[in-house]
Design a protein around this motif. Sequence first.
Motif, PDB file in Angstrom:
ATOM      1  N   ARG A 192       5.318  -0.386   3.810  1.00 30.08           N
ATOM      2  CA  ARG A 192       4.520  -1.303   3.001  1.00 30.08           C
ATOM      3  C   ARG A 192       3.525  -0.524   2.149  1.00 30.08           C
ATOM      4  O   ARG A 192       3.185  -0.894   1.045  1.00 30.08           O
ATOM      5  CB  ARG A 192       3.777  -2.288   3.900  1.00 30.08           C
ATOM      6  CG  ARG A 192       4.687  -3.147   4.752  1.00 30.08           C
ATOM      7  CD  ARG A 192       5.388  -4.185   3.905  1.00 30.08           C
ATOM      8  NE  ARG A 192       4.462  -5.104   3.288  1.00 30.08           N
ATOM      9  CZ  ARG A 192       3.972  -6.187   3.886  1.00 30.08           C
ATOM     10  NH1 ARG A 192       4.347  -6.479   5.122  1.00 30.08           N
ATOM     11  NH2 ARG A 192       3.154  -6.989   3.262  1.00 30.08           N
TER      12      ARG A 192
ATOM     13  N   ASP B 238      -1.237  -5.676   0.233  1.00 27.49           N
ATOM     14  CA  ASP B 238      -0.040  -6.364  -0.247  1.00 27.49           C
ATOM     15  C   ASP B 238      -0.075  -6.538  -1.761  1.00 27.49           C
ATOM     16  O   ASP B 238       0.941  -6.401  -2.450  1.00 27.49           O
ATOM     17  CB  ASP B 238       0.095  -7.725   0.430  1.00 27.49           C
ATOM     18  CG  ASP B 238       0.413  -7.601   1.910  1.00 27.49           C
ATOM     19  OD1 ASP B 238       0.866  -6.521   2.321  1.00 27.49           O
ATOM     20  OD2 ASP B 238       0.194  -8.579   2.649  1.00 27.49           O
TER      21      ASP B 238
ATOM     22  N   GLN C 169      -5.257  -6.246   4.728  1.00 27.56           N
ATOM     23  CA  GLN C 169      -3.817  -6.254   4.497  1.00 27.56           C
ATOM     24  C   GLN C 169      -3.458  -7.052   3.251  1.00 27.56           C
ATOM     25  O   GLN C 169      -2.519  -6.693   2.522  1.00 27.56           O
ATOM     26  CB  GLN C 169      -3.091  -6.840   5.707  1.00 27.56           C
ATOM     27  CG  GLN C 169      -1.577  -6.753   5.615  1.00 27.56           C
ATOM     28  CD  GLN C 169      -1.088  -5.326   5.468  1.00 27.56           C
ATOM     29  OE1 GLN C 169      -1.551  -4.435   6.183  1.00 27.56           O
ATOM     30  NE2 GLN C 169      -0.158  -5.096   4.540  1.00 27.56           N
TER      31      GLN C 169
END
Length: 367
Positions: free
Chosen positions: A31, A50, A46
């Motif tokens: 990621r 993202d 997070q």
Amino acid sequence: PSLENSPEEGPSFSGDGHDLAPAPDLWEPPRVAPGWDAADLAGLPQAVVDTITQARAPSMRQAYALKGGLFVDWCSFRREDPQRCSIGVVLAFLQEGLERWLSPSTLKVYFAAIAAYHNAVDSRSLGKHHLVTRFLKGARGLNPPRPHLFPSWDLSVVLLGLRRAPFEPLGSVELKFLSLKTVLLTALASIKRVGDLQAFSVNEACLEFGPADSHVILRPRPGYVPKVPTTPFRDQVMNLQALPSEEADLALALLCPVRALRIYVDCTRAFRRSEQLFVCFGGQQKGNAVSKQRLAHWVVDAITLAYESQGEPCPLRGRAHSTRSVASSSALAHGASLADIYRAVGWATLNTFARFNNLRVEPVSSR
């Protein structure tokens, strides 16, 4: 993948018959890019991470996953760490690709995928390493680009096919054939990339027909940035002139892009759900904006159908981008100035036309 559990045998980059696409369960790109990216993103929420990872386009992320996964398999077979291996290991991987006659541009994509998830080398990103720069330059010298000298399809054959069924009579044909013909005529008349065609809009500020449909002005949607951003905005605006009327010349009138656009806009007005000029013509997506990939398929399908309408096999190798080289080369052969072609097409330099797009075409007519 865990290097301790590496299989005893694995796929080789240069093995015969090996599927270059890695199995989906072998590698999932992280990621967050490890190494120099991880240090910058450490400690961020997070949701923020993202968002940052969406900076790369979906097509680029897909290409990185495919080619980066192949490098991971290659390293696992040799018990090398794909994220921390030396620059020599990366260059050895690229050298195998060069020996398989992969083009330098393809090798650059492989390297970009590797560098995106590789740790820093000598306190800097892998992409800035001087050995990589020199290697890719050497690869271009050993395997220089070999542009096509002749068009892969005959413009005169396609223009003849567009004047016949299933493309005519244009006002009553199926929406599919109306869409294909309109896209192809617009691509040939404007010499624009598929991405530029997708940016055109039916908004009143972007689409303007002249009196008695004597011409049409096409402008890209606000905020659109072309592939070559140095192109002035005024050169992104297309002013397509109408060809003679049916009374004056029926054959030419059937190839008029202004006529095709007028009929297309009128026919799609009732069901369109998007201001994008070209919309889907069938299925559940009917009326929605068509994707750039689908638009490219429309161009290829129109050329193929034009050949089939005359009972001839289509030699096209499935590239919508060929309309730019075929149309620009034909325009030059018919007497158009190189300066006018350059302004219409929007190349970064004239060398782009000379090296990659100047094909040997025979003039089909003085017009």
